[in-house]
Design an enzyme around this catalytic site. Structure first.
Site, PDB file in Angstrom:
ATOM      1  N   TRP A  80       0.848  -1.192   0.000  1.00  0.00           N
ATOM      2  CA  TRP A  80       0.000   0.000   0.000  1.00  0.00           C
ATOM      3  C   TRP A  80       0.886   1.244   0.000  1.00  0.00           C
ATOM      4  CZ3 TRP A  80       0.540   3.463   4.026  1.00  0.00           C
ATOM      5  CH2 TRP A  80       1.113   2.991   5.213  1.00  0.00           C
ATOM      6  N   GLU A 125       6.727   7.851  14.317  1.00  0.00           N
ATOM      7  CA  GLU A 125       7.039   7.324  12.979  1.00  0.00           C
ATOM      8  C   GLU A 125       8.009   8.251  12.240  1.00  0.00           C
ATOM      9  OE1 GLU A 125       6.142   4.459  11.974  1.00  0.00           O
ATOM     10  OE2 GLU A 125       4.517   3.926  13.328  1.00  0.00           O
ATOM     11  N   GLU A 163       8.478   1.928   7.414  1.00  0.00           N
ATOM     12  CA  GLU A 163       8.205   2.889   8.482  1.00  0.00           C
ATOM     13  C   GLU A 163       8.028   4.296   7.913  1.00  0.00           C
ATOM     14  OE1 GLU A 163       7.449   1.948  11.282  1.00  0.00           O
ATOM     15  OE2 GLU A 163       8.477   0.089  11.740  1.00  0.00           O
ATOM     16  N   HIS A 166       4.537   5.167   7.019  1.00  0.00           N
ATOM     17  CA  HIS A 166       3.645   5.375   8.168  1.00  0.00           C
ATOM     18  C   HIS A 166       3.616   6.853   8.548  1.00  0.00           C
ATOM     19  CE1 HIS A 166       4.492   0.948   9.581  1.00  0.00           C
ATOM     20  NE2 HIS A 166       3.882   1.027   8.400  1.00  0.00           N
ATOM     21  N   THR A 219       4.024  -0.658  19.080  1.00  0.00           N
ATOM     22  CA  THR A 219       3.424   0.166  18.027  1.00  0.00           C
ATOM     23  C   THR A 219       2.219  -0.543  17.401  1.00  0.00           C
ATOM     24  OG1 THR A 219       5.047  -0.668  16.438  1.00  0.00           O
ATOM     25  CG2 THR A 219       5.513   1.458  17.441  1.00  0.00           C
ATOM     26  N   GLU A 249       3.094  -3.167  11.479  1.00  0.00           N
ATOM     27  CA  GLU A 249       3.869  -3.309  12.730  1.00  0.00           C
ATOM     28  C   GLU A 249       3.851  -4.761  13.207  1.00  0.00           C
ATOM     29  OE1 GLU A 249       5.429  -0.835  12.825  1.00  0.00           O
ATOM     30  OE2 GLU A 249       4.357   1.056  13.048  1.00  0.00           O
ATOM     31  N   HIS A 252       6.388  -6.567  11.246  1.00  0.00           N
ATOM     32  CA  HIS A 252       7.734  -6.236  11.743  1.00  0.00           C
ATOM     33  C   HIS A 252       8.017  -6.981  13.050  1.00  0.00           C
ATOM     34  CE1 HIS A 252       7.353  -2.094   9.554  1.00  0.00           C
ATOM     35  NE2 HIS A 252       7.561  -3.092   8.726  1.00  0.00           N
TER      36      HIS A 252
HETATM   37 FE   LIG Z   1       7.379  -1.102  12.568  1.00  0.00          FE
HETATM   38 FE   LIG Z   2       5.721   2.291  12.015  1.00  0.00          FE
END
Ligand SMILES: [Fe+2]
Ligand SMILES: [Fe+2]
Length: 302
Positions: A80, A125, A163, A166, A219, A249, A252
């Site tokens: 995205w 972020e 990141e 974000h 997060t 997140e 991650h």
């Molecule tokens: Fe992250």
């Molecule tokens: Fe993030």
């Protein structure tokens, strides 16, 4: 060669002498306790706490990272992008303005407290330069050139790219909402980037990966909670934004948790010590956040 080296240095105290000011949202609500003089305490910092022979552990794991961690990256063409969630500026001006107007209508049900938290999440972020800098302090896994083909570096750049979007998305949505003082937020971003992050990972990748796995989990929860609250307050678009970020997140967190599990397998003693260290001393990424007026801004968040 010395197996472990420690250094101690003091960051000069910083004193701001600014007139007493207050931060307000556009609805006129005052946020935070602001002080005219802020003092950043000196901090003891430990560096290179991992014995040099442990570098071999991380070198030997490179093929495993290629096979098991790089798959956590999503292909860019399937990722995205922020523009999918924002008013379309490339259409005619009337359509764009209409979409911005609808956005501003949707956020009316969100409280000032919600926006303070959303801004804090966005700032977290947007401190990506600091976060990537900290990753690249870690011995044995840092990106030695900026475009290294080492699998650890390939992962860290891909993680940073995700990141980055974000912060881009949250910042643009917050800006278009018209609910906050963007100049104050932008100054806070500058102060916070200058302050950096002292997350006590000591150039030590055991500490760094345990920290990252905990941080990604935190997060995931905060963006997930913000999604739920946005939905309840009548902004499904913002709920979708926060939910989509939360899903990144989670991915991650899965990657960093898998790394910690592998470290537990190959070097349980050092990894358990790192878990015990981080469990008791977790430092949030925004702990040095400052708006130029309040040196204790993080603790003073409502
Ligand atoms: Fe992250
Ligand atoms: Fe993030």
């Amino acid at each position: 060669m010395q197996s472990t080296s420690f250094s101690q240095f003091t960051i000069q105290s910083i004193v701001w002498t600014l007139p007493r000011l207050t931060t307000t949202t556009t609805t006129g609500r005052k946020i935070g306790n602001l002080f005219p003089i802020s003092v950043m305490a000196s901090r003891h910092q430990v560096t290179h706490s991992m014995p040099p022979e442990k570098l071999e552990v991380f070198k030997s794991l490179e093929p495993w990272v290629s096979e098991n961690i790089l798959d956590f990256r999503k292909p860019i063409e399937k990722c995205w992008q922020p523009s999918e969630f924002l008013p379309n500026a490339s259409q005619g001006p009337d359509g764009f303005i209409e979409e911005v107007r609808a956005l501003r209508q949707r956020v009316l049900g969100l409280s000032d407290e919600y926006f303070v938290t959303l801004v804090a999440n966005m700032l977290g972020e947007e401190t990506l330069p600091t976060n990537l800098t900290v990753f690249n302090t870690l011995d044995g896994v840092r990106d030695e050139t900026g475009s290294s083909s080492c699998p650890w570096a390939i992962w860290s750049r891909a993680w940073a790219a995700e990141e980055n979007r974000h912060g881009d998305l949250l910042r643009t949505y917050i800006y278009l909402s018209g609910r906050v003082d963007m100049m104050m937020i932008e100054k806070t971003m500058q102060y916070t980037l200058r302050a950096g992050l002292d997350n006590k990972t000591e150039n030590n990748p055991y500490l760094g990966f345990v920290y990252a796995s905990i941080q990604e989990r935190a997060t995931f929860f905060t963006h997930g909670n913000m999604a739920r609250l946005a939905k309840e307050a009548g902004d499904p678009s913002l709920a979708r934004i926060c939910g989509t970020i939360a899903s990144d997140e989670k991915r991650h967190e899965s990657a960093y948790t898998k790394i910690v599990e592998k470290l537990l397998e190959v070097d349980p003693n050092a990894t358990m010590l790192a878990i015990a260290h981080d469990k008791n001393r977790i430092v949030m990424p925004m702990h040095l956040m400052c708006d130029g007026q309040d040196s204790n801004m993080y603790d003073n968040l409502p």
